[in-house]
Design a protein around this motif. Structure first.
Motif, PDB file in Angstrom:
ATOM      1  N   CYS A  23      83.611  10.582 103.149  1.00 31.18           N
ATOM      2  CA  CYS A  23      82.533   9.760 103.701  1.00 31.18           C
ATOM      3  C   CYS A  23      81.586   9.282 102.600  1.00 31.18           C
ATOM      4  O   CYS A  23      81.268   8.092 102.507  1.00 31.18           O
ATOM      5  CB  CYS A  23      81.775  10.562 104.755  1.00 31.18           C
ATOM      6  SG  CYS A  23      80.513   9.596 105.598  1.00 31.18           S
ATOM      7  N   GLN A  27      80.994   5.377 101.215  1.00 31.58           N
ATOM      8  CA  GLN A  27      79.669   4.764 101.352  1.00 31.58           C
ATOM      9  C   GLN A  27      79.158   4.294  99.989  1.00 31.58           C
ATOM     10  O   GLN A  27      78.544   3.238  99.883  1.00 31.58           O
ATOM     11  CB  GLN A  27      78.678   5.724 101.995  1.00 31.58           C
ATOM     12  CG  GLN A  27      78.880   5.917 103.496  1.00 31.58           C
ATOM     13  CD  GLN A  27      78.698   4.645 104.299  1.00 31.58           C
ATOM     14  OE1 GLN A  27      79.664   3.956 104.620  1.00 31.58           O
ATOM     15  NE2 GLN A  27      77.474   4.314 104.627  1.00 31.58           N
ATOM     16  N   SER A  54      84.118   4.116 106.166  1.00 30.71           N
ATOM     17  CA  SER A  54      83.837   5.524 105.862  1.00 30.71           C
ATOM     18  C   SER A  54      84.223   6.424 107.035  1.00 30.71           C
ATOM     19  O   SER A  54      84.560   7.594 106.836  1.00 30.71           O
ATOM     20  CB  SER A  54      82.366   5.719 105.485  1.00 30.71           C
ATOM     21  OG  SER A  54      81.524   5.259 106.511  1.00 30.71           O
ATOM     22  N   HIS A  55      84.202   5.882 108.247  1.00 34.77           N
ATOM     23  CA  HIS A  55      84.670   6.663 109.400  1.00 34.77           C
ATOM     24  C   HIS A  55      86.149   7.029 109.219  1.00 34.77           C
ATOM     25  O   HIS A  55      86.552   8.172 109.421  1.00 34.77           O
ATOM     26  CB  HIS A  55      84.504   5.871 110.701  1.00 34.77           C
ATOM     27  CG  HIS A  55      83.105   5.687 111.136  1.00 34.77           C
ATOM     28  ND1 HIS A  55      82.327   4.626 110.727  1.00 34.77           N
ATOM     29  CD2 HIS A  55      82.324   6.432 111.952  1.00 34.77           C
ATOM     30  CE1 HIS A  55      81.139   4.730 111.271  1.00 34.77           C
ATOM     31  NE2 HIS A  55      81.103   5.816 112.018  1.00 34.77           N
ATOM     32  N   LEU A  58      86.588   9.577 106.364  1.00 37.98           N
ATOM     33  CA  LEU A  58      86.177  10.925 106.763  1.00 37.98           C
ATOM     34  C   LEU A  58      87.256  11.599 107.610  1.00 37.98           C
ATOM     35  O   LEU A  58      87.695  12.709 107.301  1.00 37.98           O
ATOM     36  CB  LEU A  58      84.857  10.865 107.523  1.00 37.98           C
ATOM     37  CG  LEU A  58      84.224  12.197 107.893  1.00 37.98           C
ATOM     38  CD1 LEU A  58      82.710  12.058 107.923  1.00 37.98           C
ATOM     39  CD2 LEU A  58      84.711  12.727 109.219  1.00 37.98           C
TER      40      LEU A  58
END
Length: 154
Positions: A23, A27, A54-55, A58
């Motif tokens: 994540c 970012q 980033s979702h 992650l």
């Protein structure tokens, strides 16, 4: 177990570190992309949407590290893969559509004001950005690579 042992245990947890790194790194990549395009804003680090996802990074880092640490036949790996699929589907489908609909509603509101009509809303709605397929794919690939790197390093 005291608090210090507990904290050090968290810092050595490959699954947690993979997900957090996935994540944070994506970012930061978004910030670099924005800086290169001349649209730098530190607020963007907390916003959703954009390249890379980033979702996706992650949840793919989470699933990949679960597979490496627990094995591909473990229940936790299967659960994390299903979670990753749901999150990525939601980001690309539901959130992307909702964001586009919100942009249209805001344009209609502004048009009503320009035409002297009373708008249905007293302020613009906040646009929650979803992700396009390329943003999802790049984010997922980054998450997988980050998880492999974290699991190799630790």
């Amino acid at each position: 177990m005291n608090i210090q042992e507990w904290l050090f245990g968290l810092l050595e947890n490959k699954v947690l570190l993979s997900a957090v790194c996935g994540c944070v790194i994506t970012q930061l990549i978004k910030l670099v992309i924005d800086l290169a395009s001349g649209h730098f804003s530190l607020k963007k680090i907390f916003e959703s949407g954009g390249m890379p996802s980033s979702h996706s990074a992650l949840v793919c880092a989470l699933a990949t590290s679960c597979g490496i640490v627990e094995g591909s036949t473990s229940s936790i790996f299967v659960i994390s893969v299903i979670l990753a699929a749901i999150v990525m589907y939601d980001a690309m489908g539901v959130r992307l559509s909702a964001g586009r609909n919100t942009e249209v509603l805001n344009k209609l509101r502004r048009r009503d004001i320009e035409d002297g009509r009373n708008p249905l809303m007293d302020h613009d709605l906040k646009v929650q950005r979803g992700h396009t397929l390329p943003e999802i794919v790049i984010g997922a690939a980054l998450g997988i690579m980050i998880a492999v790197a974290v699991c190799i390093i630790l």
